[in-house]
Design a protein around this motif. Structure first.
Motif, short mmCIF file in Angstrom:
data_model
loop_
_atom_site.label_atom_id
_atom_site.label_comp_id
_atom_site.label_asym_id
_atom_site.label_seq_id
_atom_site.Cartn_x
_atom_site.Cartn_y
_atom_site.Cartn_z
N TRP A 139 42.74 40.44 141.71
CA TRP A 139 43.22 40.11 140.38
C TRP A 139 42.38 40.91 139.39
O TRP A 139 41.45 40.39 138.78
CB TRP A 139 43.10 38.61 140.15
N PRO A 140 42.65 42.21 139.26
CA PRO A 140 41.73 43.12 138.57
C PRO A 140 41.49 42.82 137.09
O PRO A 140 40.46 43.22 136.57
CB PRO A 140 42.40 44.49 138.74
N PHE A 141 42.39 42.12 136.43
CA PHE A 141 42.21 41.87 135.01
C PHE A 141 41.73 40.44 134.73
O PHE A 141 41.94 39.91 133.64
CB PHE A 141 43.50 42.16 134.25
N HIS A 142 41.10 39.84 135.71
CA HIS A 142 40.51 38.51 135.55
C HIS A 142 39.00 38.61 135.69
O HIS A 142 38.48 39.57 136.25
CB HIS A 142 41.10 37.56 136.59
N GLY A 143 38.31 37.62 135.18
CA GLY A 143 36.85 37.62 135.22
C GLY A 143 36.30 37.71 136.63
O GLY A 143 35.25 38.30 136.87
N PHE A 192 51.54 28.59 121.76
CA PHE A 192 51.10 28.84 123.13
C PHE A 192 50.38 30.17 123.11
O PHE A 192 50.92 31.17 122.62
CB PHE A 192 52.33 28.86 124.04
N GLU A 193 49.16 30.19 123.62
CA GLU A 193 48.30 31.37 123.54
C GLU A 193 48.01 31.99 124.90
O GLU A 193 48.01 31.31 125.92
CB GLU A 193 46.94 31.00 122.94
N GLY A 194 47.68 33.27 124.87
CA GLY A 194 47.19 33.98 126.03
C GLY A 194 46.29 35.10 125.59
O GLY A 194 46.48 35.68 124.52
N THR A 195 45.30 35.39 126.39
CA THR A 195 44.37 36.49 126.11
C THR A 195 44.31 37.36 127.35
O THR A 195 44.32 36.86 128.47
CB THR A 195 42.97 35.94 125.77
N THR A 196 44.25 38.66 127.12
CA THR A 196 44.15 39.60 128.24
C THR A 196 43.18 40.71 127.88
O THR A 196 42.84 40.90 126.70
CB THR A 196 45.54 40.17 128.61
N ARG A 197 42.74 41.41 128.89
CA ARG A 197 41.90 42.57 128.61
C ARG A 197 42.71 43.62 127.88
O ARG A 197 43.91 43.78 128.11
CB ARG A 197 41.36 43.15 129.92
N ALA A 198 42.05 44.35 127.00
CA ALA A 198 42.74 45.37 126.20
C ALA A 198 43.35 46.46 127.07
O ALA A 198 44.38 47.04 126.71
CB ALA A 198 41.77 45.97 125.18
N ASP A 199 42.76 46.73 128.22
CA ASP A 199 43.29 47.77 129.10
C ASP A 199 44.39 47.27 130.04
O ASP A 199 44.93 48.04 130.83
CB ASP A 199 42.17 48.45 129.89
N ASN A 200 44.77 46.01 129.95
CA ASN A 200 45.87 45.47 130.75
C ASN A 200 47.18 45.69 129.99
O ASN A 200 47.77 44.77 129.43
CB ASN A 200 45.64 43.99 131.06
N LEU A 201 47.60 46.93 129.99
CA LEU A 201 48.79 47.31 129.21
C LEU A 201 50.05 46.60 129.67
O LEU A 201 50.92 46.26 128.85
CB LEU A 201 48.97 48.82 129.24
N GLY A 258 34.72 41.30 124.36
CA GLY A 258 34.94 39.87 124.50
C GLY A 258 35.30 39.38 125.89
O GLY A 258 35.59 38.22 126.07
N TRP A 259 35.30 40.28 126.89
CA TRP A 259 35.76 39.89 128.22
C TRP A 259 34.77 40.39 129.28
O TRP A 259 34.88 41.52 129.76
CB TRP A 259 37.13 40.48 128.48
N PRO A 260 33.79 39.57 129.65
CA PRO A 260 32.85 40.01 130.69
C PRO A 260 33.51 39.99 132.07
O PRO A 260 34.33 39.11 132.36
CB PRO A 260 31.72 38.98 130.61
N SER A 261 33.16 40.96 132.88
CA SER A 261 33.67 41.03 134.25
C SER A 261 32.56 40.72 135.24
O SER A 261 31.38 40.78 134.90
CB SER A 261 34.22 42.43 134.54
N SER A 262 32.95 40.44 136.46
CA SER A 262 31.98 40.08 137.49
C SER A 262 31.04 41.24 137.84
O SER A 262 29.97 41.02 138.39
CB SER A 262 32.70 39.60 138.75
N ASP A 263 31.43 42.49 137.50
CA ASP A 263 30.57 43.64 137.78
C ASP A 263 29.67 43.98 136.59
O ASP A 263 29.11 45.06 136.52
CB ASP A 263 31.41 44.86 138.18
N ASP A 264 29.53 43.04 135.66
CA ASP A 264 28.70 43.18 134.46
C ASP A 264 29.27 44.14 133.42
O ASP A 264 28.61 44.45 132.44
CB ASP A 264 27.25 43.56 134.80
#
Length: 174
Positions: free
Chosen positions: A26-30, A115-124, A144-150
């Motif tokens: 799930w590449p666009f999730h934390g 109803f809201e949703g937030t996504t990474r800016a690069d998740n076109l 605003g979106w930290p990933s598991s790889d820092d």
């Protein structure tokens, strides 16, 4: 290509764990590759099935093609988490899934006004999905979106108003 939602029940715990661990990444999730322990703990903490958080299978032709989680349902502005399995991406299923989820929320919770949703800016793909479904970009969160790889990514917030959903219109940002 009809998508239906089937709400998870307590007996779905192991199936959800298996699905999220084996059907990703799930590449666009934390957590692009969540572990069994992480999902089990989240389940036990009520992240998937509780008074305020609900999760549904996204089902097409009898097959589970994704998961839709909605949190903060006691609030008038709940938040979306949508995941489509990698093998099914790029087929337009996100649009139908989001439309179905939006109707499920507005039909099932009369107090919800947006109803809201937030996504990474690069998740076109997800950004286009929001726009095709009448959601309006309301926020841009720098780093605003930290990933598991820092890595820290920019994020974009979208929402749809109940009044826009009911009328089939889109109220632009002033």
């Amino acid at each position: 290509m009809s998508i239906t939602l089937t709400e998870l029940v307590s007996s779905d715990r192991n199936a959800l764990v298996d699905f999220l661990v084996s059907k990703g990444p799930w590449p666009f999730h934390g957590r692009p590759r969540p572990t069994t322990g992480q999902i089990e703990k989240a389940w036990d903490d009520g992240a998937y099935t509780s008074q305020t958080n609900r999760t549904c299978w996204l089902v097409q032709d009898g097959d589970r093609i994704g998961v839709c989680a909605v949190s903060d349902l006691s609030d008038d502005t709940p938040m979306l988490d949508l995941r489509i399995v990698p093998a099914m991406r790029g087929r337009g299923l996100g649009v139908e899934s989001l439309r179905t989820a939006t109707a499920w929320v507005f039909d099932g919770w009369p107090h919800v006004r947006r109803f809201e949703g937030t996504t990474r800016a690069d998740n076109l793909a997800m950004r286009k999905t929001f726009e095709r479904c009448g959601f309006v970009r309301e926020a841009y969160y720098r780093q605003g979106w930290p990933s598991s790889d820092d890595t820290i990514h920019d994020a974009v917030g979208y929402a749809i108003l109940r009044t826009d959903w009911e009328s089939g219109t889109t109220t632009p940002i002033p």
